[in-house]
Design an enzyme around this catalytic site. Structure first.
Site, mmCIF file in Angstrom:
data_model
loop_
_atom_site.group_PDB
_atom_site.id
_atom_site.type_symbol
_atom_site.label_atom_id
_atom_site.label_comp_id
_atom_site.label_asym_id
_atom_site.label_seq_id
_atom_site.Cartn_x
_atom_site.Cartn_y
_atom_site.Cartn_z
ATOM 1 N N LYS A 191 9.458 -0.877 14.231
ATOM 2 C CA LYS A 191 10.046 -0.563 12.915
ATOM 3 C C LYS A 191 11.133 0.499 13.087
ATOM 4 O O LYS A 191 12.228 0.382 12.522
ATOM 5 C CB LYS A 191 8.978 0.016 11.981
ATOM 6 C CG LYS A 191 7.990 -0.972 11.423
ATOM 7 C CD LYS A 191 7.104 -0.240 10.401
ATOM 8 C CE LYS A 191 5.865 -1.035 10.062
ATOM 9 N NZ LYS A 191 4.912 -0.301 9.228
ATOM 10 N N GLY A 234 -4.896 -1.945 4.892
ATOM 11 C CA GLY A 234 -4.136 -3.103 4.411
ATOM 12 C C GLY A 234 -4.840 -4.422 4.705
ATOM 13 O O GLY A 234 -4.971 -5.291 3.833
ATOM 14 N N ARG A 235 -5.333 -4.583 5.917
ATOM 15 C CA ARG A 235 -5.942 -5.865 6.304
ATOM 16 C C ARG A 235 -7.351 -6.034 5.743
ATOM 17 O O ARG A 235 -7.989 -7.050 5.976
ATOM 18 C CB ARG A 235 -5.912 -6.023 7.823
ATOM 19 C CG ARG A 235 -6.492 -4.847 8.601
ATOM 20 C CD ARG A 235 -6.105 -4.913 10.071
ATOM 21 N NE ARG A 235 -6.577 -3.774 10.838
ATOM 22 C CZ ARG A 235 -5.915 -2.625 10.978
ATOM 23 N NH1 ARG A 235 -4.744 -2.456 10.351
ATOM 24 N NH2 ARG A 235 -6.383 -1.657 11.725
ATOM 25 N N GLU A 261 -4.804 -6.538 14.752
ATOM 26 C CA GLU A 261 -4.316 -5.214 14.365
ATOM 27 C C GLU A 261 -5.467 -4.200 14.460
ATOM 28 O O GLU A 261 -5.247 -3.017 14.708
ATOM 29 C CB GLU A 261 -3.730 -5.254 12.940
ATOM 30 C CG GLU A 261 -2.624 -4.245 12.733
ATOM 31 C CD GLU A 261 -1.910 -4.372 11.390
ATOM 32 O OE1 GLU A 261 -2.554 -4.217 10.345
ATOM 33 O OE2 GLU A 261 -0.680 -4.618 11.380
ATOM 34 N N HIS A 278 -5.260 -33.052 17.722
ATOM 35 C CA HIS A 278 -4.149 -33.875 18.204
ATOM 36 C C HIS A 278 -3.012 -33.027 18.752
ATOM 37 O O HIS A 278 -1.888 -33.504 18.896
ATOM 38 C CB HIS A 278 -3.667 -34.796 17.079
ATOM 39 C CG HIS A 278 -4.750 -35.727 16.635
ATOM 40 N ND1 HIS A 278 -4.959 -36.957 17.220
ATOM 41 C CD2 HIS A 278 -5.740 -35.570 15.720
ATOM 42 C CE1 HIS A 278 -6.016 -37.536 16.658
ATOM 43 N NE2 HIS A 278 -6.499 -36.705 15.742
ATOM 44 N N GLU A 332 10.457 -4.751 4.478
ATOM 45 C CA GLU A 332 10.512 -6.158 4.058
ATOM 46 C C GLU A 332 10.207 -6.294 2.570
ATOM 47 O O GLU A 332 10.911 -6.979 1.825
ATOM 48 C CB GLU A 332 9.478 -6.990 4.842
ATOM 49 C CG GLU A 332 9.775 -7.166 6.312
ATOM 50 C CD GLU A 332 9.189 -6.061 7.182
ATOM 51 O OE1 GLU A 332 8.938 -4.940 6.662
ATOM 52 O OE2 GLU A 332 8.989 -6.315 8.382
ATOM 53 N N LYS A 345 0.840 -1.203 0.000
ATOM 54 C CA LYS A 345 0.000 0.000 0.000
ATOM 55 C C LYS A 345 0.878 1.257 0.000
ATOM 56 O O LYS A 345 0.707 2.148 -0.807
ATOM 57 C CB LYS A 345 -0.923 -0.025 1.227
ATOM 58 C CG LYS A 345 -1.831 1.165 1.328
ATOM 59 C CD LYS A 345 -2.805 1.014 2.490
ATOM 60 C CE LYS A 345 -3.511 2.326 2.752
ATOM 61 N NZ LYS A 345 -4.479 2.268 3.827
#
Ligand code: F6P
Length: 551
Positions: A512, A275-276, A361, A392, A220, A214
């Site tokens: 960050k 973003g999400r 978030e 399990h 990253e 965005k």
């Protein structure tokens, strides 16, 4: 304009409905689901709803009719109706970033008009969708060729957070519908292993990168994108090749061209898409290439059906509202710290990870919309794994541990991959788990099995563990859209009750910034003067010593 009219006044815990819920909780907290079910033989049908193609059984929750009545009253006192309208109509409800929150506009019906800051955004949304469809068709058909004329066989989405979790979740969920002669991979981590493993068996001549960010400033993503460009150019050896092998998805044209991607190859979106919440925007480009534009549009239609349900249905019959309110009930009154999401569908294996960002978030906040420190619990920790695998590993704790973990079980009545009677086995396990969690196994029942006295406490299941069961017919693109929107709006409902800004994420900034400061300290050839705390200083020194093999 910052919306004040929709912000409730006075603290949440002073509201009449909250007070009544506190008293109600005291009466109800020891009531067992066994009792609730034996008192009402129709409970399983009465506390169930079918809407927007989704069946929600919420009868195995520790609630009565009165609980729902009070929770709905709380929603009303918190201004949920007004907040929903404010969101859908494009008011700037993301107050700290002064932005509208309009992911619902990304899936609005063709021809609808929605004005933000004086501009009708609907035609822009469709223009981008059409460009995406055109590009997706070219790549899928082989018309879009790599620089050396080879067909594109591999698509790698480079992004992180919402620019990764949505695309990878949707691709995995809809893999059944994907073009099988192409491969799709997702690189997110700045750990070079992620990139290296993604490309190690690929031919750069056949590989297309979608750099998805965005902001187009995320460390990253830009680091991995640079690595990708270097990897491509090592083989293709001509800067001109970049335009055939790299496209960008972003709101930031300036940064995209600075990076070296021609904005002709950029698919845009807008600051009013968080973003999400962005999988329906150009962020879904990899998904669209994988499943084709028609299936992508079917997914958008699914979102739209749930949007309309959320906006127009009374709270008592409103799936996302009820799910959101139940989460508030457990989070704030039972003091549950977490919520498990358990898809009994292998294709949904990344769905819990996707929900983690969506929910945590959004609602992991410590101040109200007005910046006042909050004196009650906000967003719970979401987690989960597909069934039956979870059974399990961590189900032991849910059944017999000391913590209350409300669970969402998600299942489909038809499988996309019939293998003998395996789907019946899968679904039997889902239903059995909800039954075991709710009703447990009493001392008498354990003894009746012939269990020796000393072993009885260990084999006892107290039950009374709440769960929702979400059932749909089949996992289709449309169903996926409905399911994602269900959770989006449930998260919104929760955030409205807690009176937080569910659309900012300031909490990710500090780490960050500190990392940026630390990078030269790790990289520099000379021993840096470290001024962190003693723990951080020691860790950096140790890392510097060992990374170069010095002991
Ligand atoms: O750091 C958190 C975050 O800002 C998320 O909210 C977002 O989804 C992610 O980073 C990626 O951001 P971008 O799409 O701008 O690269």
């Amino acid at each position: 304009m910052i919306i004040r009219s929709t912000v409730p006044t006075g603290p949440l815990t002073a509201r009449p409905a909250w007070k009544k819920l506190e008293a109600h909780y005291q009466k109800l907290r020891h009531l067992h689901l066994r009792q609730l079910f034996s008192d009402d033989s129709r409970r399983g049908e009465r506390f169930a709803l079918e809407a927007a193609g989704i069946y929600l059984d919420y009868s195995k929750n520790r609630i009565t009719d009165e609980t729902i009545r009070l929770l709905v009253q709380l929603a009303e006192e918190c201004g949920l109706h007004q907040r929903i309208e404010a969101m859908f109509s494009g008011e700037k409800i993301n107050v700290t970033e002064k932005r509208a929150v309009l992911h619902t506009a990304l899936r609005a019906a063709a021809g609808e008009s929605l004005v933000v800051d004086g501009v009708n955004i609907a035609p822009e949304v469709y223009a981008v969708l059409n460009r995406m469809a055109d590009f997706a068709r070219q790549v899928r058909s082989g018309q879009w060729r790599g620089y050396t004329g080879k067909r594109i066989r591999h698509v790698i989405n480079i992004g992180i957070g919402g620019s990764d979790l949505g695309p990878v979740m949707a691709y995995e969920a809809l893999r059944h519908y994907s073009q099988r002669d192409m491969s799709f991979r997702f690189v997110s981590n700045v750990d070079g292993t992620d990139f290296s493993e993604a490309v190690r068996d690929l031919d750069p001549e056949e590989t297309l990168f979608i750099v998805c960010s965005k902001t187009f400033t995320t460390l990253e993503t830009l680091t991995n994108a640079r690595a990708a460009r270097a990897w491509s150019l090592r083989r293709l050896a001509d800067e001109q090749a970049v335009r055939r092998h790299f496209v960008a998805v972003s709101t930031n044209a300036g940064e995209v061209s600075k990076f070296g991607i021609d904005t002709v190859n950029m698919f845009g979106f807008w600051d009013w898409v968080g973003g999400r919440y962005s999988i329906d925007s150009a962020v879904g480009l990899s998904t669209m290439i994988a499943i084709g534009p028609e299936n992508f549009h079917a997914m958008l239609a699914g979102f739209r059906v749930m949007d309309e349900h959320f906006r127009n249905t009374p709270f008592e019959q409103n799936l996302p509202v009820l799910m959101g309110l139940l989460m508030v009930w457990y989070n704030n009154f039972f003091e549950a710290q977490t919520a498990a999401v358990l898809p009994y569908e292998q294709y949904l294996k990344r769905f819990p990870a996707y929900l983690q960002q969506l929910a945590m978030e959004s609602n992991g906040k410590h101040v109200t919309l007005d910046g006042v420190h909050i004196g009650y619990q906000t967003g719970p920790i979401y987690w989960g794994e597909p069934g039956t695998n979870g059974q399990h590993s961590f189900f032991q704790l849910i059944h017999q541990g000391t913590k209350l973990v409300p669970c969402d079980f998600i299942g489909f009545c038809q499988t996309l991959n019939p293998v003998g009677s395996q789907h019946d086995l899968l679904m039997a396990n889902l239903f059995a788990q909800t039954e075991a969690l709710a009703f447990g196994k009493t001392e008498d029942e354990v003894k009746a099995d012939g269990t020796p006295e000393w072993l009885v406490p260990h084999r006892l299941f107290e039950g009374n563990h709440p769960s929702n069961t979400i059932l749909a017919e089949c996992l289709t693109p449309e169903t996926l859209g409905r399911l994602i929107a269900l959770y989006e709006h449930s998260v919104f409902t929760q955030g409205t009750i807690w009176n937080v800004d569910s659309f900012d994420q300031w909490g990710v900034e500090l780490g960050k910034a500190l990392a940026q400061r630390m990078i030269p300290e790790l990289e520099s050839a000379d021993e840096p003067a470290l001024t962190h705390d003693s723990s951080t200083n020691a860790l950096i020194r140790r890392y510097r010593r060992l990374k170069s093999g010095r002991t």
